[in-house]
Design a protein around this motif. Structure first.
Motif, PDB file in Angstrom:
ATOM      1  N   GLY A  78      51.353  50.597  21.503  1.00 47.58           N
ATOM      2  CA  GLY A  78      51.613  49.245  22.001  1.00 47.58           C
ATOM      3  C   GLY A  78      51.360  49.147  23.493  1.00 47.58           C
ATOM      4  N   ASP A  79      51.822  50.162  24.227  1.00 45.36           N
ATOM      5  CA  ASP A  79      51.616  50.172  25.672  1.00 45.36           C
ATOM      6  C   ASP A  79      50.124  50.125  25.998  1.00 45.36           C
ATOM      7  OD1 ASP A  79      51.921  50.482  28.412  1.00 45.36           O
ATOM      8  OD2 ASP A  79      52.089  52.668  28.286  1.00 45.36           O
ATOM      9  N   TYR A  80      49.343  50.942  25.295  1.00 43.84           N
ATOM     10  CA  TYR A  80      47.898  50.959  25.556  1.00 43.84           C
ATOM     11  C   TYR A  80      47.258  49.613  25.231  1.00 43.84           C
ATOM     12  CZ  TYR A  80      47.832  55.981  26.423  1.00 43.84           C
ATOM     13  OH  TYR A  80      48.042  57.214  26.962  1.00 43.84           O
ATOM     14  N   VAL A  81      47.675  49.008  24.097  1.00 41.58           N
ATOM     15  CA  VAL A  81      47.110  47.711  23.715  1.00 41.58           C
ATOM     16  C   VAL A  81      47.405  46.661  24.790  1.00 41.58           C
ATOM     17  CG1 VAL A  81      47.299  45.808  22.072  1.00 41.58           C
ATOM     18  CG2 VAL A  81      47.144  48.156  21.237  1.00 41.58           C
ATOM     19  N   PHE A  82      48.662  46.611  25.229  1.00 46.46           N
ATOM     20  CA  PHE A  82      49.031  45.613  26.238  1.00 46.46           C
ATOM     21  C   PHE A  82      48.339  45.895  27.569  1.00 46.46           C
ATOM     22  CE2 PHE A  82      52.976  44.884  23.629  1.00 46.46           C
ATOM     23  CZ  PHE A  82      52.581  43.625  23.231  1.00 46.46           C
ATOM     24  N   THR A  83      48.198  47.173  27.899  1.00 45.82           N
ATOM     25  CA  THR A  83      47.502  47.528  29.127  1.00 45.82           C
ATOM     26  C   THR A  83      46.055  47.037  29.069  1.00 45.82           C
ATOM     27  OG1 THR A  83      48.871  49.496  29.319  1.00 45.82           O
ATOM     28  CG2 THR A  83      46.871  49.434  30.638  1.00 45.82           C
ATOM     29  N   PHE A  84      45.423  47.254  27.912  1.00 43.64           N
ATOM     30  CA  PHE A  84      44.038  46.827  27.718  1.00 43.64           C
ATOM     31  C   PHE A  84      43.920  45.314  27.883  1.00 43.64           C
ATOM     32  CE2 PHE A  84      40.594  45.505  24.795  1.00 43.64           C
ATOM     33  CZ  PHE A  84      39.549  46.175  25.416  1.00 43.64           C
ATOM     34  N   ILE A  85      44.767  44.583  27.140  1.00 43.44           N
ATOM     35  CA  ILE A  85      44.735  43.121  27.234  1.00 43.44           C
ATOM     36  C   ILE A  85      45.022  42.689  28.662  1.00 43.44           C
ATOM     37  CG2 ILE A  85      45.845  40.992  26.461  1.00 43.44           C
ATOM     38  CD1 ILE A  85      46.407  42.360  23.809  1.00 43.44           C
ATOM     39  N   GLY A  86      45.968  43.385  29.287  1.00 46.67           N
ATOM     40  CA  GLY A  86      46.355  43.046  30.646  1.00 46.67           C
ATOM     41  C   GLY A  86      45.198  43.158  31.619  1.00 46.67           C
ATOM     42  N   PHE A  87      44.453  44.263  31.524  1.00 47.50           N
ATOM     43  CA  PHE A  87      43.334  44.434  32.463  1.00 47.50           C
ATOM     44  C   PHE A  87      42.247  43.407  32.198  1.00 47.50           C
ATOM     45  CE2 PHE A  87      44.876  48.874  33.332  1.00 47.50           C
ATOM     46  CZ  PHE A  87      45.197  48.589  34.631  1.00 47.50           C
ATOM     47  N   ILE A  88      42.035  43.076  30.919  1.00 52.14           N
ATOM     48  CA  ILE A  88      41.058  42.027  30.627  1.00 52.14           C
ATOM     49  C   ILE A  88      41.534  40.712  31.233  1.00 52.14           C
ATOM     50  CG2 ILE A  88      40.143  40.607  28.750  1.00 52.14           C
ATOM     51  CD1 ILE A  88      39.482  42.991  27.288  1.00 52.14           C
ATOM     52  N   GLY A  89      42.835  40.462  31.111  1.00 48.74           N
ATOM     53  CA  GLY A  89      43.399  39.237  31.677  1.00 48.74           C
ATOM     54  C   GLY A  89      43.182  39.163  33.176  1.00 48.74           C
ATOM     55  N   ILE A  90      43.299  40.304  33.862  1.00 48.38           N
ATOM     56  CA  ILE A  90      43.086  40.304  35.311  1.00 48.38           C
ATOM     57  C   ILE A  90      41.598  40.114  35.617  1.00 48.38           C
ATOM     58  CG2 ILE A  90      43.207  41.722  37.393  1.00 48.38           C
ATOM     59  CD1 ILE A  90      45.692  43.023  36.272  1.00 48.38           C
ATOM     60  N   ALA A  91      40.746  40.723  34.780  1.00 44.99           N
ATOM     61  CA  ALA A  91      39.324  40.770  35.114  1.00 44.99           C
ATOM     62  C   ALA A  91      38.594  39.467  34.801  1.00 44.99           C
ATOM     63  CB  ALA A  91      38.668  41.928  34.363  1.00 44.99           C
ATOM     64  N   VAL A  92      39.012  38.753  33.754  1.00 44.74           N
ATOM     65  CA  VAL A  92      38.271  37.535  33.381  1.00 44.74           C
ATOM     66  C   VAL A  92      38.659  36.400  34.325  1.00 44.74           C
ATOM     67  CG1 VAL A  92      37.959  35.806  31.578  1.00 44.74           C
ATOM     68  CG2 VAL A  92      38.161  38.207  30.969  1.00 44.74           C
ATOM     69  N   PRO A  93      37.657  35.765  34.981  1.00 41.20           N
ATOM     70  CA  PRO A  93      37.987  34.628  35.838  1.00 41.20           C
ATOM     71  C   PRO A  93      38.558  33.502  34.975  1.00 41.20           C
ATOM     72  CG  PRO A  93      35.671  35.250  36.020  1.00 41.20           C
ATOM     73  CD  PRO A  93      36.231  36.012  34.881  1.00 41.20           C
ATOM     74  N   ASN A  94      39.571  32.813  35.478  1.00 40.44           N
ATOM     75  CA  ASN A  94      40.249  31.875  34.596  1.00 40.44           C
ATOM     76  C   ASN A  94      39.412  30.632  34.281  1.00 40.44           C
ATOM     77  OD1 ASN A  94      40.599  30.922  37.130  1.00 40.44           O
ATOM     78  ND2 ASN A  94      42.835  31.066  37.133  1.00 40.44           N
ATOM     79  N   PHE A  95      38.484  30.270  35.183  1.00 43.26           N
ATOM     80  CA  PHE A  95      37.663  29.097  34.842  1.00 43.26           C
ATOM     81  C   PHE A  95      36.748  29.418  33.656  1.00 43.26           C
ATOM     82  CE2 PHE A  95      34.937  31.407  37.757  1.00 43.26           C
ATOM     83  CZ  PHE A  95      33.706  31.301  37.163  1.00 43.26           C
ATOM     84  N   MET A  96      36.347  30.715  33.598  1.00 48.75           N
ATOM     85  CA  MET A  96      35.510  31.138  32.477  1.00 48.75           C
ATOM     86  C   MET A  96      36.296  31.036  31.172  1.00 48.75           C
ATOM     87  SD  MET A  96      32.759  33.688  32.152  1.00 48.75           S
ATOM     88  CE  MET A  96      32.775  35.302  31.436  1.00 48.75           C
ATOM     89  N   LEU A  97      37.528  31.507  31.237  1.00 54.38           N
ATOM     90  CA  LEU A  97      38.387  31.402  30.063  1.00 54.38           C
ATOM     91  C   LEU A  97      38.537  29.944  29.666  1.00 54.38           C
ATOM     92  CD1 LEU A  97      40.250  33.230  28.291  1.00 54.38           C
ATOM     93  CD2 LEU A  97      42.117  32.430  29.721  1.00 54.38           C
ATOM     94  N   ALA A  98      38.698  29.070  30.679  1.00 53.66           N
ATOM     95  CA  ALA A  98      38.836  27.642  30.406  1.00 53.66           C
ATOM     96  C   ALA A  98      37.590  27.125  29.683  1.00 53.66           C
ATOM     97  CB  ALA A  98      39.062  26.878  31.701  1.00 53.66           C
ATOM     98  N   LEU A  99      36.421  27.523  30.177  1.00 59.06           N
ATOM     99  CA  LEU A  99      35.162  27.066  29.551  1.00 59.06           C
ATOM    100  C   LEU A  99      35.072  27.556  28.114  1.00 59.06           C
ATOM    101  CD1 LEU A  99      32.604  27.521  32.454  1.00 59.06           C
ATOM    102  CD2 LEU A  99      33.313  25.387  31.374  1.00 59.06           C
ATOM    103  N   ILE A 100      35.393  28.821  27.922  1.00 60.41           N
ATOM    104  CA  ILE A 100      35.305  29.384  26.567  1.00 60.41           C
ATOM    105  C   ILE A 100      36.247  28.644  25.624  1.00 60.41           C
ATOM    106  CG2 ILE A 100      35.780  31.440  25.182  1.00 60.41           C
ATOM    107  CD1 ILE A 100      34.923  33.100  27.630  1.00 60.41           C
ATOM    108  N   LEU A 101      37.488  28.450  26.093  1.00 54.50           N
ATOM    109  CA  LEU A 101      38.453  27.773  25.228  1.00 54.50           C
ATOM    110  C   LEU A 101      38.014  26.345  24.930  1.00 54.50           C
ATOM    111  CD1 LEU A 101      41.940  29.016  26.458  1.00 54.50           C
ATOM    112  CD2 LEU A 101      40.735  29.566  24.351  1.00 54.50           C
ATOM    113  N   MET A 102      37.445  25.682  25.931  1.00 57.28           N
ATOM    114  CA  MET A 102      36.963  24.312  25.703  1.00 57.28           C
ATOM    115  C   MET A 102      35.860  24.308  24.661  1.00 57.28           C
ATOM    116  SD  MET A 102      36.831  22.614  29.459  1.00 57.28           S
ATOM    117  CE  MET A 102      36.225  20.991  29.033  1.00 57.28           C
ATOM    118  N   TYR A 103      34.963  25.273  24.802  1.00 56.51           N
ATOM    119  CA  TYR A 103      33.830  25.341  23.883  1.00 56.51           C
ATOM    120  C   TYR A 103      34.330  25.600  22.463  1.00 56.51           C
ATOM    121  CZ  TYR A 103      29.672  27.105  21.570  1.00 56.51           C
ATOM    122  OH  TYR A 103      28.658  27.308  20.684  1.00 56.51           O
TER     123      TYR A 103
END
Lengths: 340, 328
Positions: free
Chosen positions: B134-159
């Motif tokens: 679980g720790d590794y999974v959350f760490t992985f998701i966490g680093f992706i969360g830090i690395a992905v620019p949030n406007f990009m996430l916004a665009l993807i979610l909109m799409y």
């Protein structure tokens, strides 16, 4: 040695290992000893010999990656009806209800760091009453009264005021007294004191030791005193267990250990105590070599690379077992094996 | 304890004053002023204005006076609650900012609350079960969360929202409520629209806070008082929640202050992408147009909110940490 026929705590062949990426550390490797009611048992040895891990194993609070792999820890509790029940603590779930009921209620713990063993976020009283309410099922007011009573018992002045203070407002000596009050709040039959005076100055040390002695007389509890200070052992203990690299190398009544030590390690330890009667300007004898690295445990008797009486071909091949060497005294050394 | 609060309060006032000066200087830094930009705009659209007209405009806005006079005038207006005119809109700044500021607060607070409710439990889990799957999974998701620019996430979610769920994500209100007066239905509509922006804006912060909480708690878990608590016979959950978690919360409390402007300034691009009616995009246009009253007011507001936030986090720290309470 006046004690009941049956020990309150029996540790048999206890093995607690730490499973790390670099290898397995045998922190406790087959420790065996008994603790009797009203007795003070000293557990001595150099740093890293497994004293503290033994204490934590008894309480079942060994932290991962450490684990008890073998052995028994038998606790004999007196029931209200006068009978005693036997519980093997190694069989219990460390976070289970029974083990938690034993921790703090039947076995109390005090240890080295009076500075950090209280949380700075809660008052002393909060932390003491917590244990009282948990085990004795008292009301808030009763628990508080008992906490104040305990603080008075351990000699803290103005306990009704101190109870609402935080640990950082107390001096080191008072903090250790408060710690003792907390450990004894539920009247445990066994008190494990892990280097209780190491972090204190000498005057305070003497006071804390005197306090422990008085409390033991008044309450008849058994104390397991873990220390590397042989002076403290001579002062306080009835019996001694000497540990080296997780194994008990010698045990017996304190008088015999000090005057007639049999194991070469115990003898060497005793020689390294500074003495008032020793000739001045003479170098204090030390034990040659140093404790082996935890991952590079010597084969055979763990002490053989540093031992003055080493018998090549025997000590470095086979592991000695505890042998009776005198009345109530045992040592694990091939010098005393009957067949040798 | 009182002296501690008083000292913090006085410091806060001094800081606010410093922020007004800074805000003013920053806005004046680029060459030219609003009128220059305005004239350029008129010229490029083919209807130039005369030198006289420009000077008249400068005099009207007080732009011909020395800088310190402009500053004093601005401060004087501010103290009377008059934030001046938004030059490009020709409307009072108050009118333009009002609703947007409230909505900005709503979006930011939602993002922060979401961040905390997600990050704290995960951080605790990751620390207590260090190096578990679980720790590794959350760490992985966490680093992706830090690395992905949030406007990009916004665009993807909109799409994704548009393509697969046939819904338009964006804005804080459905069209029928956008201009409507406040009502219960409008608030509910807002709450529905709030979830995605809060999620997008909170993601990077959540990932960071998980790491911070994990590291803090790992430190605390090794302290002797945890052993003491265990030796008392408390259950493991109680031990961890009452003692080390409480201690690990300190850094959280002290970051409340700067977290708010962090969310606001970090949200400009996301707000543009999601067309959120917050102050972020407004600040951008005001800066581009050198609209000093509008930009100044926004920068000042953000600064003041940071100071208030810091003051509040000082109070919270005092409340949760007796060492500060007793010795401060």
């Amino acid at each position: 040695m006046e004690h009941g026929p049956e020990p309150i705590l029996s540790v048999r062949n206890l093995k607690t290992y730490f499973f790390q990426d670099e290898g397995i550390v045998h922190a406790v490797d087959g420790a065996t000893f008994d603790l009797y009611r009203g007795q003070t048992l000293g557990i001595v040895g150099e740093s890293g010999c497994g004293k503290s891990v033994t204490a934590r194993s008894v309480l079942r609070i060994v932290e991962r990656p450490g684990r008890i792999v073998e052995g028994e820890i038998i606790l004999r509790r007196e029931q209200p009806n006068g009978q005693t029940d036997e519980i093997d603590l190694t069989k219990l779930n460390p976070d289970g209800a029974l083990m938690r009921a034993i921790r703090g209620k039947d076995i109390g713990l005090i240890f080295q760091e009076p500075m950090t063993s209280f949380s700075a976020h809660y008052t002393i009283g909060n932390q003491i009453t917590e244990a009282i309410r948990l085990h004795l099922k008292l009301s808030k007011a009763e628990a508080r009264a008992r906490a104040i009573e305990m603080l008075r018992l351990v000699g803290i002045p103005k306990p009704e005021r101190r109870v609402d203070e935080y640990s950082f407002q107390l001096s080191g000596g008072l903090r250790q007294r408060a710690m003792i009050a907390m450990a004894l709040a539920c009247d445990p039959g066994i008190l494990i004191a892990d280097e209780p005076t190491t972090a204190l100055d000498v005057t305070t040390q003497a006071q804390i030791l005197a306090l422990l002695e008085r409390l033991q007389r008044e309450r008849g509890m058994a104390i397991m005193l873990i220390t590397h200070n042989l002076g403290v052992v001579a002062e306080m203990c009835d019996a001694v267990v000497v540990m080296y690299l997780g194994r008990v190398v010698e045990k017996g009544p304190v008088r015999q250990i000090f005057h007639n030590a049999r194991h070469p390690y115990t003898q060497a330890l005793l020689r390294s105590i500074p003495s008032i009667e020793a000739a001045p300007r003479v170098k204090l004898p030390t034990i040659t070599g140093s404790i082996p690295h935890p991952y590079k445990r010597p084969k055979g008797c763990p002490f053989h690379p540093r031992c003055a009486h080493v018998m090549p071909g025997l000590c470095d091949v086979q592991t000695p077992a505890l042998q009776p060497v005198a009345e109530h005294q045992e040592a694990s050394c091939f010098l005393y094996h009957p067949s040798q | 304890m009182l002296s501690y609060i008083l000292r913090r309060f006085l410091l806060a006032i001094v800081t606010v004053w410093a922020i007004t000066v800074l805000a003013f200087v920053i806005i004046q830094l680029p060459p030219g002023d609003f009128v220059t930009i305005y004239i350029n705009a008129l010229q490029s659209s083919g209807s130039p204005i005369s030198y006289g007209q420009a000077e008249a405009m400068r005099a009207q806005y007080g732009l011909d006076q020395p800088m310190y006079i402009q500053y004093l005038k601005w401060m004087g207006m501010m103290l009377q609650g008059d934030f001046g005119m938004a030059l490009a809109w020709n409307k009072p700044v108050k009118e333009i900012i009002g609703d947007r500021l409230t909505l900005t607060m709503v979006v930011s607070i939602a993002a922060i609350l979401l961040t905390w409710t997600v990050a704290l439990p995960i951080g605790i889990y990751s620390a207590v079960r260090q190096y578990s799957l679980g720790d590794y999974v959350f760490t992985f998701i966490g680093f992706i969360g830090i690395a992905v620019p949030n406007f990009m996430l916004a665009l993807i979610l909109m799409y994704v929202g548009y393509k697969y769920f046939n819904m338009s994500i964006g804005g804080l209100f459905s069209p029928q409520y956008a201009e409507a007066p406040w009502s219960l239905a409008k608030v509910l509509d807002l709450l529905q629209h709030l979830i995605l922006p809060a999620l997008i804006l909170g993601l990077a912060g959540t990932a960071q806070l998980i790491r911070i909480m994990r590291a803090n708690l790992l430190d605390e878990l090794r302290k002797p008082y945890v052993v003491t608590a265990r030796a008392k016979g408390l259950s493991e959950t109680r031990v961890i929640l009452k003692y080390p978690v409480r201690a690990a919360l300190n850094p959280f409390a002290s970051t409340i202050g700067y977290y708010f402007p962090y969310v606001v300034s970090g949200s400009i691009v996301v707000s543009l992408v999601l067309s959120l009616p917050t102050v972020g995009p407004l600040l951008l246009t005001a800066l581009v147009a050198q609209d000093m009253f509008l930009a100044g007011t926004i920068v000042l507001m953000l600064g003041v909110m940071t100071v208030i936030g810091t003051f509040v986090s000082d109070l919270i720290l005092m409340w949760i940490d007796p060492r500060i309470r007793m010795e401060g």
